[in-house]
Design a protein around this motif. Structure first.
Motif, short mmCIF file in Angstrom:
data_model
loop_
_atom_site.label_atom_id
_atom_site.label_comp_id
_atom_site.label_asym_id
_atom_site.label_seq_id
_atom_site.Cartn_x
_atom_site.Cartn_y
_atom_site.Cartn_z
N TRP A 129 87.45 130.50 123.05
CA TRP A 129 87.66 131.44 122.06
C TRP A 129 88.32 131.41 120.78
O TRP A 129 88.13 131.60 119.59
CB TRP A 129 87.40 132.99 122.45
CG TRP A 129 86.35 132.96 123.20
CD1 TRP A 129 86.47 133.21 124.48
CD2 TRP A 129 84.99 133.43 122.75
NE1 TRP A 129 84.82 133.61 125.13
CE2 TRP A 129 84.05 133.63 123.94
CE3 TRP A 129 84.21 133.65 121.40
CZ2 TRP A 129 82.71 133.93 124.02
CZ3 TRP A 129 82.90 133.82 121.44
CH2 TRP A 129 82.24 133.89 122.64
N ASN A 130 89.51 130.72 121.00
CA ASN A 130 90.50 130.57 119.90
C ASN A 130 90.03 129.41 118.97
O ASN A 130 90.20 129.40 117.65
CB ASN A 130 92.04 129.97 120.66
CG ASN A 130 92.61 131.01 121.45
OD1 ASN A 130 92.57 132.20 121.11
ND2 ASN A 130 93.18 130.77 122.48
N GLN A 133 87.34 130.98 116.86
CA GLN A 133 88.22 131.68 115.92
C GLN A 133 88.42 130.95 114.79
O GLN A 133 88.27 131.19 113.57
CB GLN A 133 89.04 132.61 116.67
CG GLN A 133 89.58 133.67 115.55
CD GLN A 133 90.82 134.41 116.01
OE1 GLN A 133 91.05 134.33 117.39
NE2 GLN A 133 91.28 135.33 115.40
N GLU A 136 85.31 129.19 112.87
CA GLU A 136 84.57 129.97 112.08
C GLU A 136 85.04 131.28 111.28
O GLU A 136 84.40 132.24 110.79
CB GLU A 136 83.27 130.97 113.19
CG GLU A 136 82.62 129.66 113.75
CD GLU A 136 81.42 130.60 114.64
OE1 GLU A 136 81.37 131.87 114.59
OE2 GLU A 136 81.00 129.89 115.66
N LYS A 137 86.42 131.06 111.50
CA LYS A 137 87.17 132.22 110.43
C LYS A 137 86.82 133.41 111.01
O LYS A 137 86.78 134.31 109.96
CB LYS A 137 87.24 131.91 108.95
CG LYS A 137 87.69 130.29 108.73
CD LYS A 137 87.60 130.06 107.47
CE LYS A 137 87.98 128.72 106.90
NZ LYS A 137 87.96 128.44 105.56
N LEU A 138 86.95 133.84 112.24
CA LEU A 138 86.73 135.42 112.66
C LEU A 138 87.81 136.12 112.73
O LEU A 138 88.84 135.63 113.03
CB LEU A 138 85.72 135.06 113.90
CG LEU A 138 84.57 134.27 114.08
CD1 LEU A 138 84.12 134.41 115.33
CD2 LEU A 138 83.45 135.07 113.03
N LYS A 139 87.79 137.41 112.61
CA LYS A 139 88.96 138.36 112.88
C LYS A 139 88.86 138.54 114.30
O LYS A 139 87.93 138.32 115.32
CB LYS A 139 88.67 139.45 112.07
CG LYS A 139 88.36 139.50 110.71
CD LYS A 139 88.43 140.90 109.96
CE LYS A 139 88.44 140.82 108.47
NZ LYS A 139 88.23 142.09 107.88
N PRO A 140 90.22 139.03 114.86
CA PRO A 140 90.25 138.97 116.39
C PRO A 140 89.18 139.89 116.85
O PRO A 140 88.55 139.81 118.12
CB PRO A 140 91.70 139.54 116.59
CG PRO A 140 92.63 138.86 115.45
CD PRO A 140 91.27 139.11 114.33
N GLU A 142 86.16 140.82 115.74
CA GLU A 142 84.97 140.11 115.71
C GLU A 142 84.83 139.06 116.77
O GLU A 142 83.69 138.92 117.48
CB GLU A 142 84.80 139.26 114.12
CG GLU A 142 84.70 140.22 113.23
CD GLU A 142 84.56 139.40 111.88
OE1 GLU A 142 83.96 140.12 110.89
OE2 GLU A 142 85.10 138.11 111.74
N VAL A 143 85.95 138.26 117.26
CA VAL A 143 85.67 137.38 118.40
C VAL A 143 85.71 138.51 119.58
O VAL A 143 84.68 138.00 120.59
CB VAL A 143 87.15 136.50 118.34
CG1 VAL A 143 87.16 135.69 119.73
CG2 VAL A 143 87.38 135.82 117.20
N GLU A 144 86.35 139.16 119.67
CA GLU A 144 86.30 140.18 120.92
C GLU A 144 84.81 140.59 121.13
O GLU A 144 84.36 140.70 122.56
CB GLU A 144 87.25 141.26 120.91
CG GLU A 144 87.30 141.98 122.30
CD GLU A 144 87.58 141.37 123.52
OE1 GLU A 144 87.49 141.76 124.47
OE2 GLU A 144 88.25 140.26 123.50
N ARG A 147 82.56 138.02 122.09
CA ARG A 147 82.85 137.55 123.58
C ARG A 147 82.00 138.66 124.38
O ARG A 147 81.22 138.36 125.46
CB ARG A 147 84.20 137.49 123.76
CG ARG A 147 84.55 136.93 125.05
CD ARG A 147 85.90 136.73 125.52
NE ARG A 147 86.49 138.23 125.83
CZ ARG A 147 86.45 138.93 126.55
NH1 ARG A 147 86.05 138.41 127.87
NH2 ARG A 147 87.20 140.08 126.85
#
Length: 212
Positions: A129-130, A133, A136-140, A142-144, A147
């Protein structure tokens, strides 16, 4: 409400810790295996951390395979940290097996072993996921959320698979019951027919012998 449920599911999954094994060494060792189940096409990452080193008098071998016969990894003399990633070919259980061979430098009565830390991740938990992230330049947050969404989708898919299995087993059970019923009727009919035939045969025999 749904968001709270997602957080609870995420917490339960992330709370699972690694397995710790102590695999004794022997001149003729038996494999020590850990079994898990994965769906077809699912990513699996096996993280292994062992103590000891190559040439310390023990040879730890690794073998990963599934119940259908597919082999995913075979490696001899495992030491330190190793990561194995593969994609499952079928809906099947797979085994992660360790075999610890004792070298000739040890006394056969000596108690030596290798400590292993084993962590098995599959599906969404196995993805990097790192890297996602960063790419795709996602915020934390958004990543969570993404997931959690994938984990939830996997749970739904697993429940649907179990439902299909249950329907298949129920249909098989009903078909078996129907066959057993007709077979029982056939057996009863055959026994009745045989009994009537024996009675008629005995009556004819007694008449011929003038017994009756």
């Amino acid at each position: 409400m749904k968001f709270s449920l997602y957080l609870i599911v995420s917490f339960l999954i992330t709370a699972i810790s690694a397995l710790y094994l102590d695999v004794p060494a022997s001149p003729s060792p038996q494999p020590v295996c850990i079994r898990d189940f994965v769906s077809e096409g699912q990513l699996v990452v096996v993280n292994i951390k062992t103590d000891g080193s190559v040439g310390d008098g023990q040879r730890l071998d690794l073998h990963i395979f599934d119940s259908i016969g597919n082999e995913y990894r075979r490696k001899q003399n495992v030491a330190g940290q190793i990561k194995v990633a593969f994609t499952s070919h079928h809906n099947a259980a797979f085994d992660v097996c360790f075999t610890n061979h004792m070298d000739g430098k040890w006394n056969k009565n000596a108690k030596v072993s290798r400590e292993i830390e084993l962590d098995i991740e599959s599906g969404a938990a196995a993805r990097d996921w790192n890297a996602i992230q960063a790419s795709e330049k996602l915020k934390p947050v958004e990543v969570e959320l993404r997931r959690i969404e994938e984990v939830t989708a996997e749970i739904v898919s697993e429940l649907q698979y179990l439902k299909r299995r249950e329907e298949k087993m129920r249909n098989t059970n009903e078909s078996t019951n129907s066959r057993v019923k007709w077979f029982s009727i056939l057996v009863i009919f055959a026994l009745v027919t045989l009994g009537v035939y024996q009675i008629q045969y005995l009556r004819h025999y007694f008449k011929v012998k003038h017994i009756i």
